[in-house]
Scaffold this motif. Structure first.
Motif, short mmCIF file in Angstrom:
data_model
loop_
_atom_site.label_atom_id
_atom_site.label_comp_id
_atom_site.label_asym_id
_atom_site.label_seq_id
_atom_site.Cartn_x
_atom_site.Cartn_y
_atom_site.Cartn_z
N LYS A 198 0.85 -1.21 0.00
CA LYS A 198 0.00 0.00 0.00
C LYS A 198 0.87 1.24 0.00
O LYS A 198 0.51 2.26 -0.56
N LEU A 199 2.02 1.11 0.67
CA LEU A 199 2.95 2.25 0.70
C LEU A 199 4.33 1.76 0.29
O LEU A 199 4.89 0.86 0.93
N ALA A 200 4.85 2.32 -0.79
CA ALA A 200 6.19 1.95 -1.23
C ALA A 200 7.13 3.12 -0.97
O ALA A 200 6.83 4.26 -1.34
N ILE A 201 8.24 2.81 -0.32
CA ILE A 201 9.26 3.83 -0.10
C ILE A 201 10.45 3.47 -0.98
O ILE A 201 11.03 2.39 -0.83
N LEU A 202 10.77 4.34 -1.91
CA LEU A 202 11.87 4.05 -2.84
C LEU A 202 13.09 4.85 -2.42
O LEU A 202 13.16 6.06 -2.65
#
Lengths: 252, 435
Positions: A165-169
Motif C-alpha cells: 500500500k505504501l512503497a518507499i523508494l
C-alpha cells in the motif's frame, strides 16, 4: 495512510531525525529530497522498522496501526515496502524462492492459503514483462553478482509482486542508467493507483522527471524544512540546497 | 575402569575372537602392541588438543555385545528409498535378512570371511590406514572382526548406490563398544557410490570405532556419503583412509547432524598423478554435541587436486572442531589444493576451534585455505524481514543458503532432498526450499 508526528530517532546515541512531520494519503506521490547525511535513508529505515535505530520520540501511524508496536515483517504484512538503496546480496537464495516465501508468509499472516504455483508463475511473468526482466533472473541468487541496475529492477519487481500500500523508494535512481531509469519509473507508474502511495527518496530531479510527485519535501539536518509541489524539486535542481540552508540559518 | 583398562584386561579373549589369516594375526599382534604402548590420546596430543576423550572413555563398555534384532520398518526408516544394494549389520553382525544384494555386479564378503582367505582383502587390510600414532586405528586393527569387504571389479559401473547400514539394536541397554572395519577396493575404471550410516535404535551409550580403508584404482570414480545423525548418547570415531591412483576421482562427504560425540579422521593419500579428491561436509549441531573433523590430504605426486569445503552451524553448547591438514611433498608440483571452513555460531554458548594446517614443500603449487566464524548477517535478516518473512523463517533461509554449496556435487538426488528436509526440520521451519 501514513502519519508521522514529531519523529525523533537516533543511532548509537547520535540523533539523526529531529522531529519529522509527514502525512501521506492514498493516491499520493511524495518526494523527499536533501543533501547527503540529512537523514533520508534513516527515515526510510525507521519506517520499515530497522532495529539499529532507536525511536526516541514522536509517533508513526499506518492505516490506524501504531508502527512502533510492529516488527519489520509485520509492517510488511500491513503493506509497507522499502526499496533498498543497497539491496543485500543473499547467496544461495533464488529470486523465485525468496519471492514465493515472502508472498506466502504475508498471505499466512492474513490467514490466506499459499498462492497456487500456477498463479504465482503467472504473476511473475506479468511483472517481469513490465520491468523487462529476463526469465533467467528468477533462478539466480538474490542480488548476487547483479549489476546496480539489476538490483534496483529486482527491488521494483519485488514491489510489483508484493503489491504494497505504501512503497518507499530509497534512492532507487542511484546506479541506474537512463534506460533502466525509464524502465523502473515506468514500472512504478504502472503500479500506482488511487489506493496506494509512493514516497520517493532522492538526491536528484531526474527520477522525478518520470515519476511526478504531488509533494516535494526538503529534509535538512533531520527535519523537513520546506515542502512544496513538483516545482520545488526543479528549483532545487537549479539552485542546490544552499539557499534553503541560508533560509534556515538563524538571523543575526 | 576406563575403556583402556577394560581392553587390556580382556585382550587375549579379544585377540582370539578376531580371527584371520596368519599374516593378519601378525599385524593384529603388532597393532595391539602399538596400542598398549601409546594408549588413547589425551589433549596433550597435537591431533586431540581440542577434543577430550575422557567423557567417552570413562564408561563401562560391553566389549562383546551379542546381536539383537531390528525390524524391517527400522531398516526402511534409515535407508534410501531409491533402488539400492543394501548391506545391513545389527550390533556388528551381518544381517542377511535385511540385506539386498540381488544381481550385484560386485563382491561382498563379511570381514571375517574375507580375512580368512580372500587375497584382495588381505592385501588391503592395514595397508592404507597406519597404526602408529593412531590409537583408534591400532585398536581396530588388533580386534576388528566385523564389517564389510567390497570389491568392485575393473570397469564396472555400479548403477545403484551401495548402502552400508550399521544398526545398534534396542537390545543393547548399556554401553556397547563396536569395532567395525570396512575394506573397499574400487578397481580400475569402476564407478561406485556408497551411502554409510551408523544408527543407534535404542537408548544405549554406544561407541563405535570404525575404520574404512578404500583403495581407488586408476580412472575409477568413487563417491562416499556419510550421514551422521545419531541419537544423543551415541559416540562415533570414524577413521576413513582413501588411497588414490592415477586419474581417479574420490569424494567423501560427511553430514554430521546429531550424536553425542563424533570424531571424523578423514585422510586422502594421493599416489597417482592427475587425481582429484573431494571432501565436503555440513555440520549442524546443538545441545552439548561435539563434532570434530580432522582431515588430511597427502599430496605426494604432481598434477593433483584436492577440494575441501566444510560448513558448520552451532548452537546451544555445541562444540565444533575443524583441523584440515594439507601436506604437499616437494615432488608434488602443480598441486591444486583448496580448503574452506565456514561457520556460524548462533549463540554465545556454542564454540568452535578451526585450524587450517598447510605444509607445502613444492614451489609450483596453488594452495588456498580460509576459515570464517560469524553470526547471521543482520543486513540480510532485515532485508528478508522487510519483505514479510518472519524471524525464524528468515534465519532458516539464511542458514540453509549458507550450507547449500556444501551439497554441490552430491550425486544422490534422494540424499540431497533428504538432507534438505532434515536441515529444514532442525531449523524448525516448514519451508519448501526446493522451488
Amino acid at each position: 495512510m501514513l502519519t508521522i508526528k514529531n519523529l525523533r530517532a537516533s543511532i548509537e546515541d547520535k540523533e539523526i531525525l529531529k522531529g519529522i512531520n509527514l502525512e501521506v494519503k492514498p493516491g499520493e506521490v511524495h518526494a523527499i529530497m536533501g543533501p547527503n547525511g540529512s537523514g533520508k535513508s534513516t527515515l526510510s529505515s525507521v519506517i520499515a522498522g530497522r532495529e539499529d535505530y532507536e525511536v526516541t520520540a514522536g509517533e508513526m501511524n499506518f492505516l490506524g496501526q501504531d508502527l512502533s508496536e510492529l516488527d519489520p515483517e509485520e509492517r510488511a504484512h500491513a503493506g509497507i515496502f522499502l526499496s533498498f538503496q543497497y539491496p543485500v546480496e543473499i547467496p544461495g537464495v533464488s529470486v523465485t524462492n525468496f519471492l514465493k516465501t515472502a508472498i506466502n508468509e504475508s498471505r499466512k499472516a492474513k490467514g490466506l492459503e499459499p498462492m497456487p504455483a500456477k498463479d504465482m508463475l503467472k504473476a511473475m511473468k506479468e511483472k517481469m514483462a513490465l520491468l523487462e526482466i529476463d526469465r533467467s533472473f528468477l533462478s539466480r541468487s538474490i542480488n548476487e553478482g547483479f549489476s546496480g541496475g539489476e538490483k534496483k529492477r529486482n527491488e521494483i519487481f519485488q514491489m510489483a509482486m508484493l503489491e504494497p500500500k505504501l512503497a518507499i523508494l530509497d534512492e532507487t535512481d542511484s546506479g541506474l542508467d537512463i534506460d533502466a531509469l525509464r524502465i523502473v519509473a515506468n514500472g512504478v507508474n504502472k503500479l500506482k493507483s488511487q489506493d496506494n502511495a509512493v514516497v520517493v527518496i532522492t538526491h536528484y530531479q531526474r527520477l522525478l522527471d518520470h515519476i511526478t510527485p504531488d509533494f516535494v519535501h526538503v529534509l535538512l539536518n533531520g527535519q523537513i524544512v520546506k515542502s512544496g509541489d513538483k516545482n520545488l524539486a526543479l528549483e532545487l535542481e537549479e539552485k542546490g540546497y544552499d539557499w534553503i540552508k541560508k533560509e534556515q540559518a538563524p538571523i543575526g | 575402569m576406563d575403556l583402556n583398562g577394560q581392553i587390556l584386561e580382556s585382550k587375549s579373549q579379544l585377540l582370539q575372537t578376531a580371527n584371520g589369516h596368519d599374516q593378519i594375526q601378525d599385524l593384529r599382534t603388532k597393532a595391539m602392541q602399538v596400542f598398549e604402548n601409546e594408549g588413547f590420546p589425551t589433549i596433550k596430543h597435537e591431533e586431540w588438543k581440542y577434543t577430550s576423550l575422557v567423557p567417552i572413555l570413562r564408561k563401562n563398555y560391553s566389549l562383546t555385545a551379542s546381536a539383537g534384532k531390528v525390524s524391517k520398518e527400522e531398516v526402511e526408516k534409515y535407508s534410501l528409498k531409491t533402488d539400492s544394494y543394501r548391506l545391513v549389520f545389527v550390533d556388528g553382525g551381518f544381517s542377511e535378512e535385511h540385506s539386498d544384494l540381488e544381481n550385484a555386479p560386485f563382491t561382498f564378503l563379511t570381514l571375517s570371511n574375507a580375512l580368512g582367505s580372500k587375497e584382495e582383502a588381505l592385501n588391503l587390510f592395514g595397508k592404507i590406514a597406519p597404526i602408529e600414532d593412531q590409537a583408534f586405528v591400532a585398536l581396530n586393527t588388533a580386534f576388528a572382526h566385523q564389517g564389510s569387504f567390497l570389491h568392485i571389479p575393473k570397469g564396472t559401473r555400479v548403477e545403484k548406490p551401495i548402502e552400508l547400514l550399521y544398526f545398534t539394536s534396542k537390545a543393547q541397554n548399556e554401553a556397547p563398544f563396536f569395532q567395525i572395519r570396512n575394506l573397499i577396493l574400487a578397481e580400475q575404471a569402476s564407478e561406485t557410490q556408497i551411502y554409510e550410516r551408523h544408527q543407534n535404535l535404542g537408548e544405549s551409550a554406544a561407541l563405535s570405532n570404525v575404520v574404512t580403508e578404500i583403495k581407488v584404482e586408476r580412472d575409477a570414480i568413487y563417491d562416499h556419503y556419510k550421514v551422521q545423525n545419531d541419537q544423543r548418547d551415541t559416540a562415533l570415531v570414524d577413521n576413513t583412509w582413501v588411497e588414490q591412483a592415477e586419474n581417479s576421482f574420490a569424494s567423501v562427504d560427511t553430514f554430521s547432524l546429531g550424536g553425542r560425540f563424533v570424531r571424523n579422521n578423514l585422510s586422502f593419500l594421493q599416489r597417482g598423478e592427475h587425481c582429484e579428491s573431494k571432501m565436503y561436509g555440513i555440520t549442524m549441531i546443538g545441545e552439548n554435541q561435539l563434532v570434530d573433523h580432522h582431515t588430511l590430504v597427502d599430496h605426494k605426486v604432481p598434477n593433483c587436486q584436492s577440494n575441501q569445503l566444510y560448513k558448520g552451524i552451532y548452537t546451544d553448547n555445541a562444540k565444533g572442531v575443524f583441523n584440515g591438514k594439507v601436506y604437499v611433498h616437494s615432488e608434488a608440483q602443480k598441486t591444486n589444493a583448496f580448503q574452506q571452513n565456514d561457520n556460524v555460531l548462533l549463540d554465545d554458548l556454542a564454540s568452535l576451534d578451526t585450524k587450517p594446517q598447510l605444509e607445502i614443500f613444492a614451489d609450483d603449487v596453488k594452495c588456498s585455505h580460509g576459515c570464517t566464524i560469524g553470526q547471521l548477517d543482520e543486513d540480510a535478516m532485515f532485508y528478508l524481514k522487510s519483505r514479510g518473512i518472519r524471524d525464524k523463517e528468515a534465519r532458516a533461509m539464511l542458514l540453509y543458503a549458507f550450507c547449500m554449496d556444501a551439497l554441490a556435487g552430491v550425486k544422490l538426488e534422494e540424499l540431497k532432498s533428504k538432507l534438505k528436509s532434515v536441515l529444514a526440520k532442525k531449523l524448525g521451519v516448514e519451508l519448501d526450499f526446493d522451488l
